[in-house]
Design a protein around this motif. Structure first.
Motif, PDB file in Angstrom:
ATOM      1  N   ILE A  38     -31.819  15.288   8.000  1.00  0.00           N
ATOM      2  CA  ILE A  38     -31.761  13.830   7.821  1.00  0.00           C
ATOM      3  C   ILE A  38     -31.723  13.472   6.333  1.00  0.00           C
ATOM      4  O   ILE A  38     -30.910  12.646   5.892  1.00  0.00           O
ATOM      5  N   ARG A  39     -32.588  14.107   5.566  1.00  0.00           N
ATOM      6  CA  ARG A  39     -32.651  13.798   4.130  1.00  0.00           C
ATOM      7  C   ARG A  39     -31.400  14.242   3.390  1.00  0.00           C
ATOM      8  O   ARG A  39     -31.129  13.756   2.289  1.00  0.00           O
ATOM      9  N   MET A  54     -37.390   8.301  11.449  1.00  0.00           N
ATOM     10  CA  MET A  54     -36.722   8.339  10.147  1.00  0.00           C
ATOM     11  C   MET A  54     -35.360   7.658  10.168  1.00  0.00           C
ATOM     12  O   MET A  54     -34.900   7.152   9.140  1.00  0.00           O
ATOM     13  N   THR A  55     -34.702   7.652  11.325  1.00  0.00           N
ATOM     14  CA  THR A  55     -33.334   7.124  11.405  1.00  0.00           C
ATOM     15  C   THR A  55     -33.233   5.768  12.081  1.00  0.00           C
ATOM     16  O   THR A  55     -32.216   5.094  11.962  1.00  0.00           O
ATOM     17  N   VAL A  76     -35.862  17.346   9.596  1.00  0.00           N
ATOM     18  CA  VAL A  76     -36.134  16.427   8.488  1.00  0.00           C
ATOM     19  C   VAL A  76     -35.217  16.732   7.307  1.00  0.00           C
ATOM     20  O   VAL A  76     -34.679  15.817   6.661  1.00  0.00           O
ATOM     21  N   VAL A 116     -39.861  12.324  15.683  1.00  0.00           N
ATOM     22  CA  VAL A 116     -39.914  12.251  14.218  1.00  0.00           C
ATOM     23  C   VAL A 116     -38.571  11.789  13.663  1.00  0.00           C
ATOM     24  O   VAL A 116     -38.501  10.928  12.771  1.00  0.00           O
ATOM     25  N   ALA A 117     -37.494  12.347  14.212  1.00  0.00           N
ATOM     26  CA  ALA A 117     -36.159  11.951  13.766  1.00  0.00           C
ATOM     27  C   ALA A 117     -35.886  10.483  14.057  1.00  0.00           C
ATOM     28  O   ALA A 117     -35.292   9.768  13.238  1.00  0.00           O
TER      29      ALA A 117
END
Length: 565
Positions: free
Chosen positions: A321-322, A281-282, A318, A277-278
């Motif tokens: 990251i955000r 997103m990255t 998450v 998932v990370a």
């Protein structure tokens, strides 16, 4: 040409080392500090709530988040992974504590850490991705339902005895105690409404922490008769415990091995899912084996200080990251901030109502359930995936998480083998007119499409039965067979032997490298009857004409002259 294998030392290299080598400045540190603080604020109430839901004390959750969270970030294969206690472990931890006591859980966690480190050294990180999504979705949703059910008593302040351990017994017990709903329900449901409201209209505000603080203040200021961390557990300590090696015996190791394997499995799966998932997103790529190694070290360390099992936490990752995290330093700082909270504000935790923490876990359970994905799969997935999803979900709730995973993975393997066997096609020249061109009388040609493994071997054994007039030469077009396992090779061997008894030859055309290697390894060509390998169908037909023109040709038991090999 095959790619050069990556050295194990590189696969296990922590992303922290990579980040520092690239250069790490003040701006990155500032961004990581802000992200780490934000995640720590989210993790603080969550760690306590998960520990209580697991049947232990809130300090165990904080210790786990500090120790394991720091090590997972420092040694892991993801730049932004946040580790700590998660909802996936609640069911397993409760079961182990009920059966073996907390000392048994500590030893099982230690064993799981060793298993994870061994898995990393054996490079098993890449294999986690082969676990079918319906299995993961099914047992995750099942765990969510169990967590939700376990919080009803505290959320509503029900006056009842011990909550039944079995899921099917819980809800009748809640129903019989419905008339005992207390003031705690106002606090719990109010906290739940506040969390959901903030999530909807002010998502940047840490709803969990706000609910815990306001709920605690309201309960204290109004003198509400609600159960708190202090009244039930006596508060939390203001220091980390010293490492202690648990008592280890062979009997305990054998008894706790199933629990340890389950913990290791969950830690590996959830951490790598979180890392994926990370990555999405990255735009980065994690190192799966480094992540497994970090999980192993973290769980070992958590056990030594009396903590809970830990893994990568998707929601906290998450959030990290955000919040602008740039490196593993953010996760390390998140653990440091949690330690500072624990050292400086442990006394205030005694005023937190259990109803508020129950509200936090209800939201966690809803997030875990991923209801949208679950319902979408039920509507659109193939019937086999729906069966797999519902089977895993039902077994998780009704029986046991370990049984659910074992049955789910086994059922997935059986369904996969069935689908693969169905994808293998054996067609004759009559079904494909192009194959019949140039085929001499007295010869039959069959084309095999798909991997030949034990699930599809039966189709191959049926080939000779379908040849009707018992051809003197049987051609097998194997150009579209990318893989052959031992059972498939044995089926070929049986087919050749049966052909030999009829005085027929078998010509295999276009055999690819892997199947050819398996056949040669079994000595099929030299010891299993008359078989010839040719490079393609054209040469196979020419070989058939040659054999038929010779009359009886080579004796059935002999070794014929080879075609193009």
């Amino acid at each position: 040409m095959s790619a050069t294998p990556v050295p194990l030392t590189r696969e296990l290299l922590p992303k922290l080392v990579t980040t520092l080598r690239e250069g790490y400045g003040l701006a990155a540190l500032r961004a990581d500090a802000i992200a780490g603080l934000t995640v720590a604020i989210v993790a603080l109430p969550l760690a306590m709530a998960l520990a209580i839901a697991s049947g232990t004390t809130p300090d165990k959750g904080l210790v786990t988040a500090v120790v394991a969270g720091f090590l997972i970030s420092a040694l892991g294969g993801s730049r932004v992974q946040i580790g700590g206690p998660t909802g996936a472990f609640v069911v397993v931890v409760v079961g182990v504590i009920n059966q073996h006591g907390y000392d048994g859980l500590v030893l099982a966690t230690l064993m799981a850490g060793v298993i994870l480190m061994a898995a990393a050294l054996l490079r098993l990180g890449q294999w986690i991705k082969y676990i079918p999504e319906p299995v993961v979705t099914g047992f995750t949703a099942g765990i969510a339902v169990i967590i939700f059910s376990s919080q009803i008593k505290d959320l509503l302040g029900l006056s009842m005895g011990a909550v039944p351990a079995e899921f099917i017994d819980k809800w009748p017990a809640f129903w019989f105690a419905r008339d005992t709903v207390g003031v705690a329900a106002l606090v719990g449901l109010g906290a739940l409404a506040l969390i959901l409201g903030l999530r909807r209209w002010a998502p940047k505000i840490p709803g969990f922490l706000v609910a815990v603080v306001l709920g605690s203040v309201a309960a204290f200021a109004l003198g509400l008769p609600v159960e708190t961390i202090g009244s039930k557990f006596g508060g939390i300590p203001d220091h980390l415990p010293m490492p202690v090696m648990p008592d280890i015996t062979w009997v305990k190791l054998r008894t706790l091995l199933p629990a340890a394997l389950t913990i290791a499995f969950l830690a590996g799966v959830e951490s790598l899912l979180s890392a994926v998932v990370a990555d999405g997103m990255t735009g980065r790529r994690h190192r799966p084996n480094a992540e497994l190694l970090a999980q192993g070290v973290a769980n070992t360390a958590s056990a030594l200080v009396g903590g809970l099992p830990a893994t990568g936490a998707i929601a906290r990752t998450v959030t990290n990251i955000r919040s602008g995290a740039r490196s593993p330093v953010s996760g390390m700082l998140h653990a440091v901030f949690l330690l500072l909270f624990m050292l400086g504000f442990s006394g205030l935790a005694a005023f937190v109502p259990l109803a508020v923490l129950a509200a936090v876990l209800v939201v966690v359970a809803w997030n875990m359930s991923d209801a949208g994905r679950f319902l979408h799969a039920l509507r659109t997935a193939p019937i086999s995936d729906r069966v797999l999803l519902l089977t895993t979900f039902t077994l998780t709730i009704a029986i046991d998480l370990t049984v659910a995973i074992e049955v789910g993975v086994l059922l997935a393997a059986v369904l996969f083998m069935h689908r693969m066997s169905e994808s293998v096609a054996v067609s004759d020249s009559g079904e494909q007119p192009g194959l019949a061109k140039g085929l001499p009388a007295g010869a039959a040609l069959y084309r095999i499409d798909g991997p030949m493994f034990f699930g599809a071997a039966r189709k191959l054994l049926d080939v000779l039965d379908r040849t009707g007039g018992a051809p003197r030469v049987l051609i097998l077009d194997m150009n579209a067979v990318p893989m052959l396992d031992a059972t498939g090779a044995d089926a070929l061997s049986t087919l050749v032997a049966r052909a030999a008894k009829r005085g027929a030859h078998v010509v295999m055309a276009g055999v690819q490298r892997q199947p050819l290697g398996v056949l040669r390894g079994l000595g099929l060509r030299h010891r299993k009857g008359p078989v010839i390998f040719t490079a393609d169908i054209a040469r196979a037909k020419a070989e058939a004409k040659h054999l038929l023109s010779e009359g009886s040709g080579t004796s059935a038991g002999g070794s014929p002259a080879s075609g193009a090999d």
